[in-house]
Design a protein around this motif. Structure first.
Motif, PDB file in Angstrom:
ATOM      1  N   SER A 137       0.711  -1.120   0.234  1.00  0.00           N
ATOM      2  CA  SER A 137       0.087   0.065  -0.218  1.00  0.00           C
ATOM      3  C   SER A 137       0.932   1.251  -0.108  1.00  0.00           C
ATOM      4  O   SER A 137       0.406   2.276  -0.744  1.00  0.00           O
ATOM      5  CB  SER A 137      -1.029   0.099   1.121  1.00  0.00           C
ATOM      6  OG  SER A 137      -0.214  -0.251   2.580  1.00  0.00           O
ATOM      7  N   SER A 138       2.067   1.098   0.514  1.00  0.00           N
ATOM      8  CA  SER A 138       3.257   2.373   0.409  1.00  0.00           C
ATOM      9  C   SER A 138       3.531   2.630  -0.824  1.00  0.00           C
ATOM     10  O   SER A 138       3.661   3.655  -1.192  1.00  0.00           O
ATOM     11  CB  SER A 138       4.265   2.038   1.468  1.00  0.00           C
ATOM     12  OG  SER A 138       3.633   1.860   2.917  1.00  0.00           O
ATOM     13  N   PHE A 139       3.526   1.536  -1.623  1.00  0.00           N
ATOM     14  CA  PHE A 139       3.991   1.749  -2.993  1.00  0.00           C
ATOM     15  C   PHE A 139       3.074   2.522  -3.658  1.00  0.00           C
ATOM     16  O   PHE A 139       3.266   3.355  -4.435  1.00  0.00           O
ATOM     17  CB  PHE A 139       4.567   0.538  -3.615  1.00  0.00           C
ATOM     18  CG  PHE A 139       4.984   0.650  -5.191  1.00  0.00           C
ATOM     19  CD1 PHE A 139       6.360   1.367  -5.170  1.00  0.00           C
ATOM     20  CD2 PHE A 139       4.267   0.319  -6.133  1.00  0.00           C
ATOM     21  CE1 PHE A 139       6.931   1.323  -6.467  1.00  0.00           C
ATOM     22  CE2 PHE A 139       4.932   0.373  -7.482  1.00  0.00           C
ATOM     23  CZ  PHE A 139       6.208   0.877  -7.542  1.00  0.00           C
ATOM     24  N   PHE A 189       9.689   4.740   0.313  1.00  0.00           N
ATOM     25  CA  PHE A 189       9.971   5.484   1.237  1.00  0.00           C
ATOM     26  C   PHE A 189      10.570   6.873   0.920  1.00  0.00           C
ATOM     27  O   PHE A 189      10.535   7.946   1.553  1.00  0.00           O
ATOM     28  CB  PHE A 189      10.913   4.773   2.283  1.00  0.00           C
ATOM     29  CG  PHE A 189      10.268   3.942   3.053  1.00  0.00           C
ATOM     30  CD1 PHE A 189       8.925   3.425   3.040  1.00  0.00           C
ATOM     31  CD2 PHE A 189      10.834   3.307   4.161  1.00  0.00           C
ATOM     32  CE1 PHE A 189       8.401   2.640   3.743  1.00  0.00           C
ATOM     33  CE2 PHE A 189      10.415   2.362   5.047  1.00  0.00           C
ATOM     34  CZ  PHE A 189       8.946   2.002   4.914  1.00  0.00           C
ATOM     35  N   ARG A 190      11.160   6.851  -0.195  1.00  0.00           N
ATOM     36  CA  ARG A 190      11.752   8.132  -0.707  1.00  0.00           C
ATOM     37  C   ARG A 190      10.815   9.382  -0.960  1.00  0.00           C
ATOM     38  O   ARG A 190      11.055  10.519  -0.743  1.00  0.00           O
ATOM     39  CB  ARG A 190      12.533   8.062  -2.190  1.00  0.00           C
ATOM     40  CG  ARG A 190      13.694   7.039  -2.121  1.00  0.00           C
ATOM     41  CD  ARG A 190      14.105   6.830  -3.558  1.00  0.00           C
ATOM     42  NE  ARG A 190      14.357   7.815  -4.491  1.00  0.00           N
ATOM     43  CZ  ARG A 190      14.807   7.987  -5.693  1.00  0.00           C
ATOM     44  NH1 ARG A 190      14.711   6.781  -6.220  1.00  0.00           N
ATOM     45  NH2 ARG A 190      14.820   8.917  -6.214  1.00  0.00           N
ATOM     46  N   LEU A 208       8.528   9.439   8.313  1.00  0.00           N
ATOM     47  CA  LEU A 208       8.401   7.721   8.545  1.00  0.00           C
ATOM     48  C   LEU A 208       8.577   7.689   9.866  1.00  0.00           C
ATOM     49  O   LEU A 208       9.270   8.263  10.547  1.00  0.00           O
ATOM     50  CB  LEU A 208       9.794   7.279   7.725  1.00  0.00           C
ATOM     51  CG  LEU A 208       9.801   7.554   6.173  1.00  0.00           C
ATOM     52  CD1 LEU A 208      10.908   8.360   5.819  1.00  0.00           C
ATOM     53  CD2 LEU A 208       9.937   6.008   5.612  1.00  0.00           C
ATOM     54  N   VAL A 209       7.869   6.427  10.167  1.00  0.00           N
ATOM     55  CA  VAL A 209       7.894   6.000  11.758  1.00  0.00           C
ATOM     56  C   VAL A 209       8.545   4.837  11.839  1.00  0.00           C
ATOM     57  O   VAL A 209       7.911   3.715  10.962  1.00  0.00           O
ATOM     58  CB  VAL A 209       6.335   6.146  12.143  1.00  0.00           C
ATOM     59  CG1 VAL A 209       6.253   5.321  13.803  1.00  0.00           C
ATOM     60  CG2 VAL A 209       5.826   7.328  12.243  1.00  0.00           C
ATOM     61  N   TYR A 253      18.823   0.765   9.297  1.00  0.00           N
ATOM     62  CA  TYR A 253      18.847  -0.204   7.996  1.00  0.00           C
ATOM     63  C   TYR A 253      19.015   0.603   6.948  1.00  0.00           C
ATOM     64  O   TYR A 253      19.512   0.474   5.975  1.00  0.00           O
ATOM     65  CB  TYR A 253      17.651  -0.905   8.028  1.00  0.00           C
ATOM     66  CG  TYR A 253      17.489  -1.813   6.750  1.00  0.00           C
ATOM     67  CD1 TYR A 253      18.307  -2.885   6.405  1.00  0.00           C
ATOM     68  CD2 TYR A 253      16.654  -1.243   5.722  1.00  0.00           C
ATOM     69  CE1 TYR A 253      18.196  -3.354   5.142  1.00  0.00           C
ATOM     70  CE2 TYR A 253      16.372  -1.756   4.506  1.00  0.00           C
ATOM     71  CZ  TYR A 253      17.275  -2.904   4.064  1.00  0.00           C
ATOM     72  OH  TYR A 253      16.999  -3.556   2.932  1.00  0.00           O
ATOM     73  N   PHE A 254      18.242   2.012   6.977  1.00  0.00           N
ATOM     74  CA  PHE A 254      17.744   2.788   5.814  1.00  0.00           C
ATOM     75  C   PHE A 254      18.853   3.758   5.566  1.00  0.00           C
ATOM     76  O   PHE A 254      19.528   4.097   6.312  1.00  0.00           O
ATOM     77  CB  PHE A 254      16.437   3.452   5.833  1.00  0.00           C
ATOM     78  CG  PHE A 254      15.284   2.355   5.688  1.00  0.00           C
ATOM     79  CD1 PHE A 254      14.902   2.068   4.571  1.00  0.00           C
ATOM     80  CD2 PHE A 254      14.911   1.951   7.127  1.00  0.00           C
ATOM     81  CE1 PHE A 254      13.788   1.151   4.597  1.00  0.00           C
ATOM     82  CE2 PHE A 254      13.757   0.757   6.983  1.00  0.00           C
ATOM     83  CZ  PHE A 254      13.360   0.531   5.542  1.00  0.00           C
ATOM     84  N   PRO A 255      19.078   4.502   4.311  1.00  0.00           N
ATOM     85  CA  PRO A 255      19.923   5.411   4.052  1.00  0.00           C
ATOM     86  C   PRO A 255      19.748   6.638   5.041  1.00  0.00           C
ATOM     87  O   PRO A 255      18.597   6.783   5.335  1.00  0.00           O
ATOM     88  CB  PRO A 255      19.614   5.770   2.604  1.00  0.00           C
ATOM     89  CG  PRO A 255      19.070   4.632   2.164  1.00  0.00           C
ATOM     90  CD  PRO A 255      18.417   3.930   3.153  1.00  0.00           C
TER      91      PRO A 255
END
Length: 355
Positions: A97-99, A137-138, A143-144, A153-155
Motif C-alpha cells: 500500500s505504501s508503493f 519511502f523516498r 517515516l515512523v 537499516y535505511f539510508p
C-alpha cells in the motif's frame, strides 16, 4: 487542532500492522479527528479487525485479473479520492500500500507518512519487493519506525525523516486476573516461518512429561498449519498442543493463562507480547531483531529473553517459571507495569505530532 487522516491499507487482515492501525484509528476518532480507512483489496487475508463507529470506510474494487492493470486501477481510484481531500494526511503501514500511495503522491498534494512495522532486512520477502519499499519511502514526508535498529537499516536521507514510536498497549486490555491461573502456555501469531513455531513446540515437548497438567495453545492461522499439526502428531501431543485458529476475543483467551511464549526469528514489537505482559503473564521471548522485545523486556525482571533459534534455552526458561512460583509472581508483577509505559492514548498522541 483536529486532523483529517486517511489510512491506506491493502486490507484489515488479522496481522499485527492492521491491528495497530485499527487501535490508533479508534483512539483518534475518539479524540475527535476525522479518520478514513481505504482498503485496496478488502477481505484479501480472511478475517479482518473491526473498525470503530465513526470511522469512514472506502473500499476500492478492481475488475481486472491482470496484476499490472489492477495496480493501475487502484492508483487511479486512490488519486481520485485524495484529490477531493487535499488537506488530509495519508498513512500507510504495509509495503504494497505504501508503493501505491507513493505513486499516487506524484499527482496529489497530501502529506504522506509511511511506517516500517517489521525487520526491514527480512520483510517484505525478496530483493525486488524490498527495492519497491525503499523506493516508496523516498516520497514520504515522514517515516515512523518501531526501533532504532529498524531505522538504522535505511539510508541517511530516510533516517533523517524518521522517528521512533513503539507500539501501544491495547486500549481495551482487561485487568490482570486474580487468583490461580489456568495451566496453559499460550501464544498468538500467524502460523508463518518467521514465528519459528516448530521451536516452541519442541521446547514444550521437552516439558511435557515433567508438567503433564500443562498444555500449549497457539492461536492464529497461516500457511504452516498442516506442517505444525504433523509435527504435533509425530510428538504424540495432539491433546496437549492445540491450534484453535484465529480468535476474535483473543484477550479473553490469553488473560487467564500461566505463561506467554514467543519464538520468532525476527519481529518488530509484538502486539501479543505487549498485551500478555500488560495482563501479567510471565513471558519467554526470543531476543530477535529488530530489538522490539529488548526495548520492553529486562530479562529476569519482567520477562525472560532467550537467543533466537535456541530450543534448549527456551525450554529451560519455560521450566524455570513453571518450577518457581515466586519467580512467576515476580515476573507477573513487573510485566504489568508495561501498561504505564505504552498506553494507547500517549502513543496515539505521538503519532499525531508526526501526522
Amino acid at each position: 487542532m483536529k486532523k483529517e487522516i486517511i489510512i491506506v491499507t491493502i486490507s484489515l487482515g488479522n496481522d499485527g500492522a492492521e491491528r495497530i492501525l485499527t487501535e490508533l484509528a479508534r483512539q483518534w476518532v475518539h479524540d475527535g479527528h476525522h479518520i478514513t480507512v481505504i482498503q485496496t483489496s478488502p477481505n484479501r487475508y480472511g478475517n479482518e479487525y473491526a473498525l470503530e463507529n465513526g470511522i469512514e470506510q472506502i473500499e476500492i474494487h478492481t475488475t481486472s485479473s491482470n496484476k499490472v492493470i489492477r495496480f493501475m486501477q487502484e492508483i487511479k481510484e486512490l488519486i481520485k479520492i485524495l484529490k477531493t481531500r487535499p488537506n488530509a494526511t495519508c498513512l500507510s503501514f504495509l509495503s504494497a500500500s505504501s508503493f501505491i500511495l507513493a505513486i499516487s503522491s506524484w499527482f496529489v498534494k497530501n502529506r504522506i507518512v509511511f511506517s516500517e512495522r517489521n525487520n526491514p532486512r527480512k520483510v517484505p520477502i525478496g530483493w525486488h519487493q524490498q527495492a519497491l519499499r525503499n523506493f516508496a519511502f523516498r516520497f514520504a514526508d515522514a517515516l515512523v519506525f518501531q526501533t532504532e535498529d529498524a531505522r538504522s537499516y535505511f539510508p541517511k536521507s530516510i533516517q533523517e525523516r524518521g522517528v521512533i514510536i513503539p507500539n501501544p498497549i491495547n486500549g481495551k486490555l482487561p485487568p490482570p486476573i486474580e487468583g490461580e491461573r489456568e495451566k496453559t502456555i499460550v501464544t498468538a501469531c500467524r502460523l508463518h516461518p518467521q514465528k519459528n513455531l516448530p521451536m516452541m513446540i519442541n521446547a514444550f515437548s521437552m516439558l511435557a512429561d515433567e508438567f503433564p497438567e500443562y498444555k500449549l495453545v497457539i492461536y492464529g492461522q497461516g500457511v504452516l498449519e498442516d506442517e505444525l499439526r504433523a509435527q504435533i502428531k509425530a510428538l504424540n501431543l495432539e491433546n496437549r498442543i492445540l491450534l484453535p485458529g484465529f480468535a476474535s476475543n483473543i484477550l479473553e483467551k490469553v488473560a487467564p493463562c500461566s505463561m506467554y511464549v514467543s519464538s520468532s526469528d525476527f519481529e518488530g514489537i509484538s502486539n501479543s507480547m505487549l498485551e500478555a505482559l500488560g495482563m501479567g503473564l510471565p513471558a519467554v521471548v526470543t531476543d530477535c531483531p529488530v530489538g522490539g522485545a529488548r526495548m520492553v523486556i529486562n530479562s529476569g525482571e519482567n520477562g525472560i529473553l532467550v537467543p533466537v533459534g535456541d530450543t534448549k534455552a527456551m525450554y529451560e526458561a519455560m521450566r524455570s517459571i513453571l518450577k518457581d512460583p515466586a519467580l512467576a509472581a515476580k515476573l507477573s508483577q513487573e510485566a504489568i507495569k508495561v501498561r504505564d509505559k505504552f498506553p494507547l492514548c500517549k502513543i496515539a498522541k505521538r503519532w499525531l505530532d508526526v501526522l
